[in-house]
Design an enzyme around this catalytic site. Sequence first.
Site, PDB file in Angstrom:
ATOM      1  N   SER A  93       0.781  -1.224  -0.337  1.00  0.00           N
ATOM      2  CA  SER A  93      -0.010  -0.118   0.317  1.00  0.00           C
ATOM      3  C   SER A  93       1.018   1.509  -0.293  1.00  0.00           C
ATOM      4  O   SER A  93       1.587   1.315  -0.862  1.00  0.00           O
ATOM      5  CB  SER A  93      -0.670   0.181   0.762  1.00  0.00           C
ATOM      6  OG  SER A  93      -1.844   1.072   0.792  1.00  0.00           O
ATOM      7  N   ASP A 226      -2.425   6.457  -3.579  1.00  0.00           N
ATOM      8  CA  ASP A 226      -1.039   6.121  -3.009  1.00  0.00           C
ATOM      9  C   ASP A 226      -0.676   4.921  -4.116  1.00  0.00           C
ATOM     10  O   ASP A 226      -1.064   4.638  -4.857  1.00  0.00           O
ATOM     11  CB  ASP A 226      -1.792   5.294  -0.782  1.00  0.00           C
ATOM     12  CG  ASP A 226      -2.356   4.172  -1.246  1.00  0.00           C
ATOM     13  OD1 ASP A 226      -3.134   4.020  -2.557  1.00  0.00           O
ATOM     14  OD2 ASP A 226      -2.885   3.234  -0.470  1.00  0.00           O
ATOM     15  N   ASP A 228      -0.774   1.676  -3.945  1.00  0.00           N
ATOM     16  CA  ASP A 228      -2.245   0.145  -4.782  1.00  0.00           C
ATOM     17  C   ASP A 228      -3.030   0.720  -4.863  1.00  0.00           C
ATOM     18  O   ASP A 228      -4.127  -0.220  -5.429  1.00  0.00           O
ATOM     19  CB  ASP A 228      -1.861  -0.842  -3.786  1.00  0.00           C
ATOM     20  CG  ASP A 228      -2.929  -0.499  -2.377  1.00  0.00           C
ATOM     21  OD1 ASP A 228      -3.085   0.507  -1.960  1.00  0.00           O
ATOM     22  OD2 ASP A 228      -3.732  -1.499  -1.986  1.00  0.00           O
ATOM     23  N   ASP A 230      -5.640   1.679  -3.070  1.00  0.00           N
ATOM     24  CA  ASP A 230      -7.157   2.761  -2.453  1.00  0.00           C
ATOM     25  C   ASP A 230      -7.366   3.465  -1.762  1.00  0.00           C
ATOM     26  O   ASP A 230      -7.987   3.642  -0.739  1.00  0.00           O
ATOM     27  CB  ASP A 230      -7.336   1.493  -1.512  1.00  0.00           C
ATOM     28  CG  ASP A 230      -6.106   1.374  -0.476  1.00  0.00           C
ATOM     29  OD1 ASP A 230      -5.053   1.877  -0.447  1.00  0.00           O
ATOM     30  OD2 ASP A 230      -6.174  -0.279   0.798  1.00  0.00           O
TER      31      ASP A 230
END
Length: 421
Positions: A93, A226, A228, A230
């Site tokens: 993440s 960010d 990834d 999400d």
Amino acid sequence: MARRYFGTDGVRGVVGTELTADLVQRLGRAAAIWSGRGRVFIGRDTRGSGPELEEAFAEGVASVGGNAVLAGVLPTPAVALLALDLGAVISASHNPPEYNGVKLFDSEGRKLTDESEEEIEALLDAPPAEEPGAIDRVGIATDSYLEHIVERFGGDLNGLRIAVDCANGAYSGIAHRAFEQLGAEVTAIGADPDGKNINVGCGATNLKLLQGVVTEGGHDLGIAFDGDGDRMLAVDAEGDVVDGDQILAILALDLEVDLVAVTVMTNLGFHRLMGERGIRVETTDVGDRYVIEALRRSGGVLGGEQSGHIIYLRDHVTGDGLAAALLLCGALKGRTLHEAAAVMPRLPQAQQSVPVRTKVIPESVLAEVDRLNADLAQRGRILVRPSGTEPVVRVLAEAEDFQESTRLCASISDLVRRELG
């Protein structure tokens, strides 16, 4: 049974120390058994360690008779939408490039409960099957995801000049296409991943680059994701940050919901605004999966975190940075982002992350926090919590003026440092 590897958002750690290929393979094996040895859809972000760990997870799935379906680089919310019997993302993440991790989604695209994660950990040492499964690769997942998001969450963006920071992550080469399809003029930055630069000096964890691009280029606003995908945060035309609480406030009013789910980190200014507008607020522990669980229990569709997880469960199953960004742009309705965000006055907050040897908070700290919170009453608050992803204790202080919040945060942080540092 306490979880050993799973934290707030999956399994995460520095590659080669806390997170090894062997552990990831065992996770793949255990997760496949837990989900019935069926088809596991796997995506990853742009970290250099991703291909090796993706392959290790897939080998684990196949070793117990499951079928691993590899999609390559793909945002986390896309994996949730496209999950088969199970969805898995190899990602850490917002963490720096040296980290990586594993996030899991069930067949309905939901993050797993604590109990399910405990069950998977109990299967980590399961033996391989006599008949191995298969590893397949697909190449159309990105287009399917992009079509879904633009169709369900997009609107007319003609006339908007937007800077988009992809954090050199999973939205690189994807996000700008969505805005352009809807008519916006887009400047893409942080969109050249090399395996070592994900979240480095860019993206939702570092907005300075985006702020400069927005103000110097005369953009209407900036969007930062960010690594990834999400999470998302925004920057207005003046370069001021618009955080997850403000974004959620704008969306709650625009979408006319009667309930919103948030976490304990959410600004008191948000709670005051929702109270004034008659919108009920459910408060959960930190972590977007807890927000989603609260929404499903209460029948709500909108929730999120100050850090930028924005969840809208109409036509989706989890938090999605791109969907949230399109909803935010659609909610402006001729206003500037600065004007839209002004609807929610924020109480000043001060935060520190204190490195610790153990994350068990002692009674001395808890007692002092309780005493100060009693003194503050409704004028502010102090929150102390262990991080679910890093070896730190996070301290948040909120008060009517910045000086008081800063003083309170420093005082409690020093206490935590003395007791646990």
